[in-house]
Design an enzyme around this catalytic site. Sequence first.
Site, PDB file in Angstrom:
ATOM      1  N   LYS A   1      36.909  42.830  42.342  1.00  0.00           N
ATOM      2  CA  LYS A   1      37.059  41.499  42.959  1.00  0.00           C
ATOM      3  C   LYS A   1      37.787  41.574  44.302  1.00  0.00           C
ATOM      4  O   LYS A   1      37.362  40.961  45.274  1.00  0.00           O
ATOM      5  CB  LYS A   1      37.839  40.552  42.017  1.00  0.00           C
ATOM      6  CG  LYS A   1      37.181  40.341  40.670  1.00  0.00           C
ATOM      7  CD  LYS A   1      37.887  39.281  39.840  1.00  0.00           C
ATOM      8  CE  LYS A   1      39.294  39.618  39.400  1.00  0.00           C
ATOM      9  NZ  LYS A   1      39.407  40.768  38.473  1.00  0.00           N
TER      10      LYS A   1
ATOM     11  N   ARG B   1      41.710  31.729  35.504  1.00  0.00           N
ATOM     12  CA  ARG B   1      41.661  32.667  34.387  1.00  0.00           C
ATOM     13  C   ARG B   1      41.719  31.942  33.046  1.00  0.00           C
ATOM     14  O   ARG B   1      41.624  32.592  32.005  1.00  0.00           O
ATOM     15  CB  ARG B   1      42.840  33.636  34.470  1.00  0.00           C
ATOM     16  CG  ARG B   1      42.523  34.948  35.216  1.00  0.00           C
ATOM     17  CD  ARG B   1      43.818  35.700  35.333  1.00  0.00           C
ATOM     18  NE  ARG B   1      43.717  37.121  35.381  1.00  0.00           N
ATOM     19  CZ  ARG B   1      43.817  37.836  36.516  1.00  0.00           C
ATOM     20  NH1 ARG B   1      43.903  37.253  37.684  1.00  0.00           N
ATOM     21  NH2 ARG B   1      43.804  39.154  36.462  1.00  0.00           N
TER      22      ARG B   1
ATOM     23  N   ARG C   1      43.020  53.887  40.133  1.00  0.00           N
ATOM     24  CA  ARG C   1      43.764  53.036  41.070  1.00  0.00           C
ATOM     25  C   ARG C   1      45.273  53.167  40.843  1.00  0.00           C
ATOM     26  O   ARG C   1      46.054  53.153  41.785  1.00  0.00           O
ATOM     27  CB  ARG C   1      43.313  51.579  40.891  1.00  0.00           C
ATOM     28  CG  ARG C   1      43.896  50.622  41.914  1.00  0.00           C
ATOM     29  CD  ARG C   1      43.243  49.261  41.835  1.00  0.00           C
ATOM     30  NE  ARG C   1      43.806  48.433  40.769  1.00  0.00           N
ATOM     31  CZ  ARG C   1      43.349  47.219  40.449  1.00  0.00           C
ATOM     32  NH1 ARG C   1      42.321  46.707  41.078  1.00  0.00           N
ATOM     33  NH2 ARG C   1      43.916  46.519  39.491  1.00  0.00           N
TER      34      ARG C   1
ATOM     35  N   ARG D   1      51.127  49.937  41.153  1.00  0.00           N
ATOM     36  CA  ARG D   1      51.197  48.796  40.233  1.00  0.00           C
ATOM     37  C   ARG D   1      51.527  49.271  38.831  1.00  0.00           C
ATOM     38  O   ARG D   1      50.785  50.067  38.256  1.00  0.00           O
ATOM     39  CB  ARG D   1      49.850  48.054  40.212  1.00  0.00           C
ATOM     40  CG  ARG D   1      49.625  47.190  41.413  1.00  0.00           C
ATOM     41  CD  ARG D   1      48.273  46.515  41.369  1.00  0.00           C
ATOM     42  NE  ARG D   1      48.018  45.751  40.154  1.00  0.00           N
ATOM     43  CZ  ARG D   1      46.997  44.916  40.019  1.00  0.00           C
ATOM     44  NH1 ARG D   1      46.149  44.728  41.018  1.00  0.00           N
ATOM     45  NH2 ARG D   1      46.817  44.262  38.886  1.00  0.00           N
TER      46      ARG D   1
ATOM     47  N   ARG E   1      45.221  43.967  29.203  1.00  0.00           N
ATOM     48  CA  ARG E   1      44.621  43.108  30.244  1.00  0.00           C
ATOM     49  C   ARG E   1      43.144  42.858  29.939  1.00  0.00           C
ATOM     50  O   ARG E   1      42.643  41.754  30.138  1.00  0.00           O
ATOM     51  CB  ARG E   1      44.790  43.754  31.623  1.00  0.00           C
ATOM     52  CG  ARG E   1      46.245  43.696  32.102  1.00  0.00           C
ATOM     53  CD  ARG E   1      46.512  44.690  33.199  1.00  0.00           C
ATOM     54  NE  ARG E   1      45.812  44.385  34.426  1.00  0.00           N
ATOM     55  CZ  ARG E   1      45.556  45.295  35.378  1.00  0.00           C
ATOM     56  NH1 ARG E   1      45.935  46.549  35.223  1.00  0.00           N
ATOM     57  NH2 ARG E   1      44.935  44.934  36.475  1.00  0.00           N
TER      58      ARG E   1
HETATM   59  P1  AMP Z   1      45.238  40.736  39.321  1.00  0.00           P
HETATM   60  O1  AMP Z   1      45.790  41.291  40.592  1.00  0.00           O
HETATM   61  O2  AMP Z   1      44.269  39.623  39.554  1.00  0.00           O
HETATM   62  O3  AMP Z   1      44.688  41.804  38.417  1.00  0.00           O
HETATM   63  O4  AMP Z   1      46.465  40.077  38.537  1.00  0.00           O
HETATM   64  C1  AMP Z   1      47.567  40.853  38.123  1.00  0.00           C
HETATM   65  C2  AMP Z   1      48.393  40.050  37.124  1.00  0.00           C
HETATM   66  O5  AMP Z   1      48.890  38.859  37.756  1.00  0.00           O
HETATM   67  C3  AMP Z   1      47.653  39.569  35.893  1.00  0.00           C
HETATM   68  O6  AMP Z   1      47.581  40.567  34.873  1.00  0.00           O
HETATM   69  C4  AMP Z   1      48.524  38.378  35.477  1.00  0.00           C
HETATM   70  O7  AMP Z   1      49.720  38.817  34.860  1.00  0.00           O
HETATM   71  C5  AMP Z   1      48.901  37.775  36.820  1.00  0.00           C
HETATM   72  N1  AMP Z   1      47.898  36.777  37.271  1.00  0.00           N
HETATM   73  C6  AMP Z   1      47.097  36.848  38.355  1.00  0.00           C
HETATM   74  N2  AMP Z   1      46.318  35.771  38.457  1.00  0.00           N
HETATM   75  C7  AMP Z   1      46.616  34.980  37.385  1.00  0.00           C
HETATM   76  C8  AMP Z   1      46.128  33.742  36.906  1.00  0.00           C
HETATM   77  N3  AMP Z   1      45.152  33.082  37.540  1.00  0.00           N
HETATM   78  N4  AMP Z   1      46.700  33.238  35.784  1.00  0.00           N
HETATM   79  C9  AMP Z   1      47.680  33.871  35.136  1.00  0.00           C
HETATM   80  N5  AMP Z   1      48.162  35.065  35.514  1.00  0.00           N
HETATM   81  C10 AMP Z   1      47.639  35.625  36.626  1.00  0.00           C
END
Ligand code: AMP
Length: 195
Positions: free
Chosen positions: A14, A89, A128, A134, A146
């Site tokens: 993404k 989400r 990654r 991260r 996740r």
């Molecule tokens: P990402 O970078 O999109 O993989 O997000 C990393 C982490 O941020 C996720 O595992 C969640 O803990 C948090 N996060 C990101 N976007 C959301 C969302 N829309 N709702 C809830 N938690 C989020």
Amino acid sequence: MINIVIFGPPGAGKGTQSAKLLDKYQLVHISTGDLFRMHMKEETELGKKAKSFMDAGNLVPDSVTIEMLKDKVQAHPEARGFIFDGFPRTTQQAEALDALLSTLSTSISVCLSLQVPDEELIKRLLERGKTSGRADDANEEVIQNRLNVYMRETSPLQDFYQNQNKLSAVNGVGTVDEIFDRLCESIDKLSAQTV
Ligand code: AMP
């Protein structure tokens, strides 16, 4: 306005594809994951609230996430459109996004859903994790959590967008450029329909 949800499990590509799309279509990119990471780095109150959820691979509560998203959208009155990456989400987030966009007299144009098999996702995330710094990419248990959270809470949103005739499934396996071409094809088809 063209408003795109780029959708898919962690590791689907993404972020990579958003970077290319926003360049081509001149959109404002909003990644809730990036926003949370920025808050964590700057040790803001919001960052402190989000950290334990993120480190464990769980979702940050809707109330916190939706408020942050609203602020970011409202900070861009000049936008020609948005790419929402990692948001929504949950169903509550998707409903809040529809409500927010309707106050701006606009709506989601398309939800582009990247399809990638689990084995490939785990491989990509571990790779990654070697360089991303991260915490949630470095640990296989957190990665598995996740993916489980995605299956349980996020994947059902495909039905939410399908019911609005806005879902476009895109094969997310291939080179970055091949996948990008597929996404552009979906977007361009959509623009042709709305002309
Ligand atoms: P990402 O970078 O999109 O993989 O997000 C990393 C982490 O941020 C996720 O595992 C969640 O803990 C948090 N996060 C990101 N976007 C959301 C969302 N829309 N709702 C809830 N938690 C989020």
